[in-house]
Design a protein around this motif. Structure first.
Motif, mmCIF file in Angstrom:
data_model
loop_
_atom_site.group_PDB
_atom_site.id
_atom_site.type_symbol
_atom_site.label_atom_id
_atom_site.label_comp_id
_atom_site.label_asym_id
_atom_site.label_seq_id
_atom_site.Cartn_x
_atom_site.Cartn_y
_atom_site.Cartn_z
ATOM 1 N N LEU A 19 0.829 -1.204 0.000
ATOM 2 C CA LEU A 19 0.000 0.000 0.000
ATOM 3 C C LEU A 19 0.864 1.255 0.000
ATOM 4 N N LEU A 20 1.894 1.269 0.822
ATOM 5 C CA LEU A 20 2.766 2.444 0.896
ATOM 6 C C LEU A 20 3.513 2.660 -0.415
ATOM 7 N N ALA A 22 2.653 1.671 -3.361
ATOM 8 C CA ALA A 22 1.727 2.007 -4.440
ATOM 9 C C ALA A 22 1.387 3.493 -4.470
ATOM 10 N N ARG A 23 1.459 4.140 -3.317
ATOM 11 C CA ARG A 23 1.122 5.569 -3.300
ATOM 12 C C ARG A 23 2.368 6.460 -3.319
ATOM 13 N N GLY A 24 3.545 5.831 -3.498
ATOM 14 C CA GLY A 24 4.756 6.609 -3.678
ATOM 15 C C GLY A 24 5.627 6.782 -2.462
ATOM 16 N N ASP A 25 5.270 6.137 -1.343
ATOM 17 C CA ASP A 25 6.126 6.177 -0.167
ATOM 18 C C ASP A 25 7.305 5.214 -0.335
ATOM 19 N N ALA A 186 -4.583 -1.228 5.788
ATOM 20 C CA ALA A 186 -5.172 0.016 5.307
ATOM 21 C C ALA A 186 -5.408 1.006 6.447
ATOM 22 N N VAL A 189 -2.115 2.701 7.332
ATOM 23 C CA VAL A 189 -1.800 3.796 6.412
ATOM 24 C C VAL A 189 -2.585 5.044 6.798
ATOM 25 N N ASP A 193 -1.294 8.912 8.321
ATOM 26 C CA ASP A 193 -1.674 10.191 7.745
ATOM 27 C C ASP A 193 -2.455 11.069 8.720
#
Length: 221
Positions: A19-20, A22-25, A186, A189, A193
């Motif tokens: 997940l991280l 995939a979002r650019g982390d 999820a 994540v 944030d």
């Protein structure tokens, strides 16, 4: 963000890494076994080989230096005995907190377990009792570090490998129940944030509230 994940080859950790990434982390997976390097790379994480039961705080500090947050998702796992429940589920969590403090990494997310504050029942099997005590001790240690760490403790219910639904029940206390590892990742994540989740202990089971809404509501109480 650069997120260092202890227990980086675990089922929750691998989901979190995907997940991280995939979002650019930039997830970093702390793993003990070099055979797992390819698995964590496939999940989009940078492998960092270190044995949390043998490492010094200086060695671990080098691994977390420069991170924006650390996540403790390690566990001794099924089949382990009472001693490893302590050396992994308690001592390794404490070591990561020590290392994060030394490295100046304030954000720390702990994956704990639902209901551990109540302690093991009087008829609990010895290994399970050791696990509950270790988790509670790790949580207690983290809760004493509010001056040095911006911590959040997530306590999932019984974990399943069912596909995530994207909806959960999240609060300081919820009825016992199950939750998918997909949804736990999820929620982690979403908590990363959410600065408002700092200093909170939250229990998690499956439910009907979309994860973003559940986190916002739990952190507004």
């Amino acid at each position: 963000m650069r997120i260092v994940i202890a227990g980086g080859h675990g089922k929750i950790a691998l989901r979190l890494e995907r997940l991280l990434a995939a979002r650019g982390d930039s997830p970093v997976a702390l793993i003990r076994n070099p055979d797992h390097i390819d698995d964590v790379r496939a999940a989009g994480a940078e492998p960092a080989v270190i044995d949390l039961e043998a490492a010094t705080v200086t060695e671990l500090t080098e691994k977390v230096m420069g991170a924006d947050a650390v996540v403790f998702a390690a566990g001794a796992g099924p089949g382990s005995g009472e001693l490893r429940k302590d050396t992994v589920d308690r001592a390794a969590a404490k070591l990561l907190a020590d290392a994060a403090s030394l490295a100046g990494v304030r954000r720390y997310l702990m994956v704990s377990a639902i209901g551990v504050d109540a302690g093991p029942g009087p008829d609990a099997e010895p290994v399970w009792a050791a696990y509950v005590r270790a988790k509670k001790a790790a949580d207690d240690d983290l809760r004493d570090r509010s001056l040095e760490l911006d911590w959040t403790i997530l306590r999932p219910g019984r974990l399943t490998d069912d596909p995530g639904t994207g909806s959960v029940r999240l609060a300081p206390e919820v009825p016992r129940g199950a939750v998918s590892r997909d949804d736990v990742a999820a929620v982690l994540v979403a908590l990363l944030d959410s600065p408002a989740s700092t200093g909170r202990v939250l229990e998690l089971v499956g439910g009907d509230t979309p994860i973003a809404e559940a986190v916002a509501a739990a952190c507004a109480e």
